[in-house]
Write an enzyme that holds these catalytic residues in place. Structure first.
Site, PDB file in Angstrom:
ATOM      1  N   ASP A 196       0.878  -1.183   0.000  1.00 34.10           N
ATOM      2  CA  ASP A 196       0.000   0.000   0.000  1.00 34.10           C
ATOM      3  C   ASP A 196       0.909   1.225   0.000  1.00 34.10           C
ATOM      4  O   ASP A 196       2.116   1.120   0.200  1.00 34.10           O
ATOM      5  CB  ASP A 196      -0.879  -0.017   1.268  1.00 34.10           C
ATOM      6  CG  ASP A 196      -1.807   1.185   1.354  1.00 34.10           C
ATOM      7  OD1 ASP A 196      -2.381   1.581   0.325  1.00 34.10           O
ATOM      8  OD2 ASP A 196      -1.964   1.752   2.454  1.00 34.10           O
ATOM      9  N   SER A 197       0.296   2.400  -0.189  1.00 31.26           N
ATOM     10  CA  SER A 197       1.058   3.635  -0.082  1.00 31.26           C
ATOM     11  C   SER A 197       1.569   3.848   1.344  1.00 31.26           C
ATOM     12  O   SER A 197       2.516   4.601   1.553  1.00 31.26           O
ATOM     13  CB  SER A 197       0.155   4.820  -0.459  1.00 31.26           C
ATOM     14  OG  SER A 197      -0.973   4.831   0.394  1.00 31.26           O
ATOM     15  N   CYS A 201      -4.446  -1.546  -1.824  1.00 24.99           N
ATOM     16  CA  CYS A 201      -4.604  -0.108  -1.996  1.00 24.99           C
ATOM     17  C   CYS A 201      -5.603   0.086  -3.132  1.00 24.99           C
ATOM     18  O   CYS A 201      -5.354  -0.374  -4.253  1.00 24.99           O
ATOM     19  CB  CYS A 201      -3.246   0.483  -2.362  1.00 24.99           C
ATOM     20  SG  CYS A 201      -3.283   2.230  -2.763  1.00 24.99           S
ATOM     21  N   GLU A 227      -2.136   7.808   8.866  1.00 18.78           N
ATOM     22  CA  GLU A 227      -0.695   7.526   8.811  1.00 18.78           C
ATOM     23  C   GLU A 227      -0.004   7.892  10.117  1.00 18.78           C
ATOM     24  O   GLU A 227       0.935   7.233  10.547  1.00 18.78           O
ATOM     25  CB  GLU A 227      -0.029   8.307   7.664  1.00 18.78           C
ATOM     26  CG  GLU A 227      -0.234   7.712   6.291  1.00 18.78           C
ATOM     27  CD  GLU A 227       0.429   6.357   6.099  1.00 18.78           C
ATOM     28  OE1 GLU A 227       1.620   6.212   6.410  1.00 18.78           O
ATOM     29  OE2 GLU A 227      -0.258   5.432   5.628  1.00 18.78           O
ATOM     30  N   CYS A 242     -11.189   2.895   0.592  1.00  9.55           N
ATOM     31  CA  CYS A 242      -9.754   3.152   0.767  1.00  9.55           C
ATOM     32  C   CYS A 242      -9.329   2.282   1.933  1.00  9.55           C
ATOM     33  O   CYS A 242     -10.018   2.240   2.963  1.00  9.55           O
ATOM     34  CB  CYS A 242      -9.529   4.627   1.089  1.00  9.55           C
ATOM     35  SG  CYS A 242      -7.848   5.009   1.629  1.00  9.55           S
ATOM     36  N   HIS A 251      -7.124   2.545   4.105  1.00 13.45           N
ATOM     37  CA  HIS A 251      -6.819   3.220   5.368  1.00 13.45           C
ATOM     38  C   HIS A 251      -8.061   3.324   6.271  1.00 13.45           C
ATOM     39  O   HIS A 251      -7.945   3.355   7.496  1.00 13.45           O
ATOM     40  CB  HIS A 251      -6.314   4.651   5.111  1.00 13.45           C
ATOM     41  CG  HIS A 251      -4.861   4.742   4.732  1.00 13.45           C
ATOM     42  ND1 HIS A 251      -4.394   4.385   3.500  1.00 13.45           N
ATOM     43  CD2 HIS A 251      -3.780   5.175   5.445  1.00 13.45           C
ATOM     44  CE1 HIS A 251      -3.078   4.597   3.442  1.00 13.45           C
ATOM     45  NE2 HIS A 251      -2.685   5.070   4.615  1.00 13.45           N
TER      46      HIS A 251
HETATM   47  N1  DGL Z   1      -4.867   3.124   1.119  1.00 13.64           N
HETATM   48  C1  DGL Z   1      -5.012   3.655  -0.158  1.00 13.64           C
HETATM   49  C2  DGL Z   1      -6.267   3.303  -0.877  1.00 13.64           C
HETATM   50  O1  DGL Z   1      -6.827   2.275  -0.581  1.00 13.64           O
HETATM   51  C3  DGL Z   1      -4.328   4.886  -0.580  1.00 13.64           C
HETATM   52  C4  DGL Z   1      -4.511   6.119   0.154  1.00 13.64           C
HETATM   53  C5  DGL Z   1      -3.573   7.147  -0.448  1.00 13.64           C
HETATM   54  O2  DGL Z   1      -2.377   6.892  -0.448  1.00 13.64           O
HETATM   55  O3  DGL Z   1      -4.070   8.175  -0.940  1.00 13.64           O
HETATM   56  O4  DGL Z   1      -6.702   3.992  -1.761  1.00 13.64           O
END
Ligand code: DGL
Length: 269
Positions: A12-13, A75, A154, A186, A188
């Site tokens: 993931d990011s 992600c 984060e 997302c 996150h």
């Molecule tokens: N966790 C990510 C997603 O599912 C990326 C969030 C990001 O880096 O903008 O989209």
């Protein structure tokens, strides 16, 4: 050649994909996993497609170098932008990607109004447009990008006044329009489900796709004869393009206990 004992790669990011890692661990506790957090480049959401594609390819090469047997693009943003290309460029490895869970939400809504929380890149992708078109006919789909929420998560700020404010700004207008399902688009965002539930109350179901992703990982491993059924307890290793100490410090917030020694530093070109 990967074997049943090879690890699963997850990336993931940043820390968001840990919500997927957690679901995979619950379902497949004997699998080893390597998790890559591209924290030098988080958030991916507002970045141009080409950049996200390049990061994703480099991370996949790194994971292949570590001998993984399957890769989970944990992600939504990277899946929207890169999954198709990754499957073409690396046909030797099975991929599992994220897709906004609009379908189950649209199937179960009683009010006919569902909300989706995701990044700008996810909303702009073809995958999202085709998912809405195929599965949400006749349903009102409300969207919000929750600006700043990825950054809060984060930092491990899961229940602060800033986080709550971002979520209220997104969710209260959706509630006012009668939403009864809200999709975590997302990876996150599942970490703030407790706050989301406090805001939306019992009348709204929160849809988290990670258990379905874990089932898909299991199916694919079985199909390729790569499922580790050794009965041992799987290990997890981590790598970040950001600060190792920062990641080590924040992991316990996401219920992951690990020593600094099991986190590697890595960089993308
Ligand atoms: N966790 C990510 C997603 O599912 C990326 C969030 C990001 O880096 O903008 O989209």
């Amino acid at each position: 050649m990967p074997s049943r004992q090879s690890p699963i790669g997850v990336f993931d990011s940043g820390v968001g994909g840990l919500s997927v890692l957690r679901a995979i661990r619950e379902r497949l506790p004997d699998e080893d996993m390597i998790y890559v957090a591209d924290q030098a480049h988080v958030p991916y959401g507002p970045r141009p497609r080409e950049e996200v594609l390049q990061f994703a390819e480099e991370i996949v090469r790194y994971l292949l170098g570590r001998g993984v047997k399957l890769i989970v693009v944990a992600c939504n943003t990277a899946s929207a932008v890169a999954l198709h290309g990754l499957r073409e460029t690396f046909p030797e490895i099975p991929f599992v990607g994220m897709e906004p869970a609009v379908k189950p939400a649209a199937e179960r809504t009683q009010s006919g109004v569902v909300g989706v929380l995701a990044t700008p890149a996810t909303f702009q992708g073809e995958l999202y447009a085709s998912t809405v078109e195929r599965f949400a006919q006749g349903v009102t789909v409300l969207q919000d990008t929750c600006p700043g929420l990825v950054e809060q998560i984060e930092k491990g700020a899961l229940d602060t006044s800033e986080t709550r404010q971002i979520l209220e700004d997104a969710l209260l207008p959706m509630l006012a329009q009668g939403m009864d399902r809200v999709v975590m688009g997302c990876t996150h965002y599942p970490f703030v489900i407790p706050v989301i539930k406090e805001i939306v109350g019992d009348g709204v179901e929160v849809v988290d796709p990670s258990p379905a992703i874990a089932r898909q990982v299991e199916r694919l491993l079985e199909r390729h004869g790569l499922r580790n059924t050794g009965g041992g307890e799987g290990e997890a290793w981590f790598a970040t393009t950001g600060e190792v100490e920062q990641l080590a410090g924040v992991l316990p917030v996401f219920s992951i206990q690990c020593s600094v020694n099991s986190i590697q530093s890595m960089s993308l070109s």
